[in-house]
Design a protein around this motif. Structure first.
Motif, PDB file in Angstrom:
ATOM      1  N   THR A 139      -1.266  10.003  -2.312  1.00  0.00           N
ATOM      2  CA  THR A 139      -1.943  10.587  -1.153  1.00  0.00           C
ATOM      3  C   THR A 139      -1.198  11.806  -0.618  1.00  0.00           C
ATOM      4  O   THR A 139      -1.797  12.875  -0.419  1.00  0.00           O
ATOM      5  CB  THR A 139      -2.072   9.527  -0.039  1.00  0.00           C
ATOM      6  OG1 THR A 139      -2.702   8.368  -0.590  1.00  0.00           O
ATOM      7  CG2 THR A 139      -2.896  10.049   1.116  1.00  0.00           C
ATOM      8  N   ARG A 145      -1.122  15.143  -2.708  1.00  0.00           N
ATOM      9  CA  ARG A 145      -2.418  15.843  -2.638  1.00  0.00           C
ATOM     10  C   ARG A 145      -2.571  16.529  -1.285  1.00  0.00           C
ATOM     11  O   ARG A 145      -2.965  17.688  -1.195  1.00  0.00           O
ATOM     12  CB  ARG A 145      -3.547  14.823  -2.848  1.00  0.00           C
ATOM     13  CG  ARG A 145      -4.933  15.454  -2.888  1.00  0.00           C
ATOM     14  CD  ARG A 145      -6.033  14.413  -3.051  1.00  0.00           C
ATOM     15  NE  ARG A 145      -6.200  13.600  -1.855  1.00  0.00           N
ATOM     16  CZ  ARG A 145      -5.986  12.294  -1.787  1.00  0.00           C
ATOM     17  NH1 ARG A 145      -5.616  11.619  -2.864  1.00  0.00           N
ATOM     18  NH2 ARG A 145      -6.153  11.642  -0.658  1.00  0.00           N
ATOM     19  N   ARG A 146      -2.205  15.802  -0.215  1.00  0.00           N
ATOM     20  CA  ARG A 146      -2.384  16.370   1.129  1.00  0.00           C
ATOM     21  C   ARG A 146      -1.441  17.530   1.409  1.00  0.00           C
ATOM     22  O   ARG A 146      -1.776  18.438   2.183  1.00  0.00           O
ATOM     23  CB  ARG A 146      -2.198  15.272   2.189  1.00  0.00           C
ATOM     24  CG  ARG A 146      -3.375  14.339   2.224  1.00  0.00           C
ATOM     25  CD  ARG A 146      -3.334  13.402   3.418  1.00  0.00           C
ATOM     26  NE  ARG A 146      -4.462  12.473   3.305  1.00  0.00           N
ATOM     27  CZ  ARG A 146      -4.450  11.218   3.729  1.00  0.00           C
ATOM     28  NH1 ARG A 146      -3.376  10.731   4.321  1.00  0.00           N
ATOM     29  NH2 ARG A 146      -5.511  10.446   3.591  1.00  0.00           N
ATOM     30  N   SER A 203       1.131   3.950  -3.042  1.00  0.00           N
ATOM     31  CA  SER A 203       0.029   4.872  -3.311  1.00  0.00           C
ATOM     32  C   SER A 203       0.024   6.008  -2.291  1.00  0.00           C
ATOM     33  O   SER A 203      -0.368   7.124  -2.602  1.00  0.00           O
ATOM     34  CB  SER A 203      -1.314   4.146  -3.396  1.00  0.00           C
ATOM     35  OG  SER A 203      -1.842   3.887  -2.132  1.00  0.00           O
ATOM     36  N   ARG A 204       0.483   5.720  -1.062  1.00  0.00           N
ATOM     37  CA  ARG A 204       0.629   6.823  -0.096  1.00  0.00           C
ATOM     38  C   ARG A 204       1.666   7.830  -0.582  1.00  0.00           C
ATOM     39  O   ARG A 204       1.411   9.032  -0.619  1.00  0.00           O
ATOM     40  CB  ARG A 204       1.042   6.284   1.281  1.00  0.00           C
ATOM     41  CG  ARG A 204       1.566   7.378   2.209  1.00  0.00           C
ATOM     42  CD  ARG A 204       1.807   6.956   3.653  1.00  0.00           C
ATOM     43  NE  ARG A 204       2.529   8.008   4.369  1.00  0.00           N
ATOM     44  CZ  ARG A 204       1.978   9.132   4.819  1.00  0.00           C
ATOM     45  NH1 ARG A 204       0.691   9.334   4.661  1.00  0.00           N
ATOM     46  NH2 ARG A 204       2.703  10.043   5.422  1.00  0.00           N
ATOM     47  N   SER A 232      -2.851   7.191   7.924  1.00  0.00           N
ATOM     48  CA  SER A 232      -2.272   6.631   6.695  1.00  0.00           C
ATOM     49  C   SER A 232      -0.855   6.113   6.947  1.00  0.00           C
ATOM     50  O   SER A 232      -0.488   5.016   6.520  1.00  0.00           O
ATOM     51  CB  SER A 232      -2.266   7.723   5.613  1.00  0.00           C
ATOM     52  OG  SER A 232      -1.448   7.369   4.534  1.00  0.00           O
ATOM     53  N   LEU A 253       0.820  -1.215   0.000  1.00  0.00           N
ATOM     54  CA  LEU A 253       0.000   0.000   0.000  1.00  0.00           C
ATOM     55  C   LEU A 253       0.851   1.261   0.000  1.00  0.00           C
ATOM     56  O   LEU A 253       0.374   2.349  -0.340  1.00  0.00           O
ATOM     57  CB  LEU A 253      -0.927   0.018   1.231  1.00  0.00           C
ATOM     58  CG  LEU A 253      -1.857  -1.185   1.403  1.00  0.00           C
ATOM     59  CD1 LEU A 253      -2.692  -1.031   2.669  1.00  0.00           C
ATOM     60  CD2 LEU A 253      -2.762  -1.349   0.185  1.00  0.00           C
TER      61      LEU A 253
END
Lengths: 400, 400
Positions: free
Chosen positions: B233, B236-237, B228-229, B263, B225
């Motif tokens: 992610t 964007r953050r 994708s973080r 996350s 995973l």
């Protein structure tokens, strides 16, 4: 008088515990999942639902379901979907052959019992809906095979579709909007790899967590990591896991099982607000499994956790002493060690001593936090039985 | 005699707590991260490292570092990288101007002290390396700005680069292989949004967890995973968070802070073997924050967790009563409430009573598991000081 005839059929159905987890719906109405999943069906001698389905024109009430002596609401969309689909198949039989009794429209009376305590927090809905669908299919003498029935059971409870088979069972997510290609299939029967055992550590949770239906919808809506699990990680792991089962490769089976459980719980934690199913006792079980594998120099035990703190630990029969025996020594007297297999199992104090040194905190947490154990293994799919829970008068059989 | 002259310079440097987390190295040698990050610099009155750097031809030993009275090993690649880069900048100064004293090759003697207990498990390496780099830069009278120095501090400890600025600080991951574009920058000074407060709940861990360097490398290597973080992610953050800081939008700041902490810990759980930094006490802190926000009808408190169980809870000054006051009522007497600001803070028993009903288990866990609290807020970057920890003879100053 034909009108008062009681039609009866009974089955038992097993619990299954996934090693590739189902989490996330692409369609809540048809219970269609965002990813495929794979499970091991567990032995019904330890965990099963026993269900009798009956129908009769003499029944005064509408459809009813009695579970463990408690009347259940059958008006929910999920139960209704199962009833409707099964009746429709029976209707087809009746339409195609006028000699077939017309029973599809008669009120259904269903009585179910679990042989395990509800309080244990074990996911019983899979066994429950599998038994319900299988029992009614028997009652209606349907010719559909388990894969066909799995499409119906899926609408009752997603993971129920996998409980229509024994052994190692896949559930392919499918692509169709109507769910016609979202069904269960047998990867391998229990007889292919009968040595698979499972030790369940029932952990007393402080309070019930988020329900899985609510939880998985929130995960799909809010977790930024979830798409990569559903679209990339799981498809790859399904292939790895099917191969591991075919080749009876426990090391791969175990590693992928642990990684997928962690991946599932990671997406729960990445949900907003976060969902926690694992607690410190669950983490302690993980720690002890890691110590067991470290001592063995390879993976001989694999943990997995559903939507709750209970640990399910898979291992092969040949390692029972090193895995279940060690846990018996570590966590001491608990309900469940006393039953048949548990009595025969020796507490492996020697192996425990070596693990205890590096995992004493974990062992203490387990001793305190595990309320009971269930020692079981891979098992068969639903089994038809003539032991009915409804008598010849259409009344629930009173327990002795 | 010029040879025996003691050159001295001192600074203090702050701790920072990230709201977009740094986790994962794309290059371990240069400490280059897989994703950008963003933090709040905390007030030095509560948490700071005080460092004096000195050099002299009279020093008999090679480079040395004394931290809280203990001799530290300076032979590690990280400390050596900082020394080397700073000496190289000094050398350039000396080469360009013959009147500049030639001190770049003299042995360095560094003395450091933290004003907070090491046992608290607070990440002190960020403040430590920021102070070390800033103190030597002062000693060498370097003209480089904090961004330039952040490239050097980053090589000591990744998150140290952010402690070279006050207020709200970003660390851009950069793209270059040599790390030249991987540096810290100020998103906004403390004065832009001075109302930001932080309550730190120090949780006693049963044992030290996995070190962050080892942990993050295992995550990069094994978590499916994680990409994708890092790739989707966090980019964007970062934008959402910079905008939230610019606009002083606490609801967005808080929500993104909580989601990003979750996350990060989700990718730790998805690591193989899994890494757990949060324990049941951490989860209890999350639960209480959720209750506070539910009672307020909006986000007024935001939790975040680094590589350990300690909770950092951000809130605005205007909500001190509802957030810190409630925690004071909930967890009772603890070290830390007694200091200045803590003494002035009233335990908000009324608000606590309403939250306690739905979070009693969580409150009990906090009462038991929190060992001390630190009540602080956003603060300034490194501050030059004439208070030296090394005396005129080159000896560490003895504490009173």
């Amino acid at each position: 008088m034909a009108d008062s005839q009681i039609y009866l059929a009974s089955t038992t159905a097993p619990v299954n515990i996934a090693v590739i987890k189902y989490w996330g719906k692409r369609d809540p109405k048809f219970n269609l999942p965002t990813n495929s999943s794979l499970s091991v069906t567990l032995a019904q001698s330890d965990l099963r639902t026993h269900t009798t389905a009956s129908c009769s024109a003499s029944y005064k009430t509408s459809d009813s379901l009695l579970l463990n002596g408690q009347d259940q609401d059958v008006s929910g969309a999920r139960t209704q979907a199962c009833f409707r689909e099964l009746r429709s198949l029976r209707q087809k039989l009746e339409d195609s052959d006028s000699s077939v009794p017309k029973i599809s429209t008669l009120p259904l009376k269903i009585v179910s019992e679990n042989n395990f305590p509800t309080a244990a927090g074990l996911a019983s809905s899979a066994a429950g809906f599998a038994a319900l669908v299988r029992a009614i299919a028997n009652l209606y003498e349907l010719k559909e095979d388990p894969t066909d029935l799995s499409r119906i059971a899926r609408q009752g409870s997603g993971s129920a579709c996998r409980s229509l088979f024994g052994g190692y069972v896949g559930w392919q997510k499918g692509e169709q909007q109507d769910g016609s290609d979202s069904f269960a299939y047998q990867v391998a029967p229990a007889s292919h790899w009968p040595q698979m055992r499972a030790l369940i550590l029932v952990v007393s949770a402080a309070k019930k967590g988020v329900s899985s239906t609510t939880g998985m919808q929130t995960t799909v809506a809010t977790s930024s990591l979830f798409p990569s699990r559903a679209n990339e990680t799981v498809p790859r792991r399904m292939k790895e896991m099917e191969k591991a089962v075919q080749e009876k490769d426990f090391e791969t089976f175990g590693k992928v099982t642990m990684m997928d459980s962690n991946s599932f719980h990671a997406t729960c934690l990445d949900t907003y607000p976060p969902i926690f199913y694992l607690n410190d006792v669950s983490r302690a079980a993980i720690k002890v499994v890691e110590s067991i594998n470290a001592a063995a120099g390879k993976i001989i035990a694999a943990y997995t956790f559903d939507a709750g703190p209970n640990a399910v630990i898979y291992y092969l029969e040949e390692n029972e002493k090193e895995v279940a025996g060690l846990f018996k020594a570590a966590i001491g007297e608990k309900d469940g060690w006393g039953v048949e297999r548990g009595q025969k199992l020796d507490a492996n104090s020697a192996a425990y001593e070596s693990v205890a040194k590096e995992a004493q905190v974990a062992v203490d947490l387990l001793k305190e936090g595990v309320s009971r154990v269930i020692l079981t293994g891979v098992g068969e799919g639903p089994i038809k039985t003539e032991e009915h829970l409804i008598d010849a008068k259409g009344e629930p059989v009173k327990k002795a």
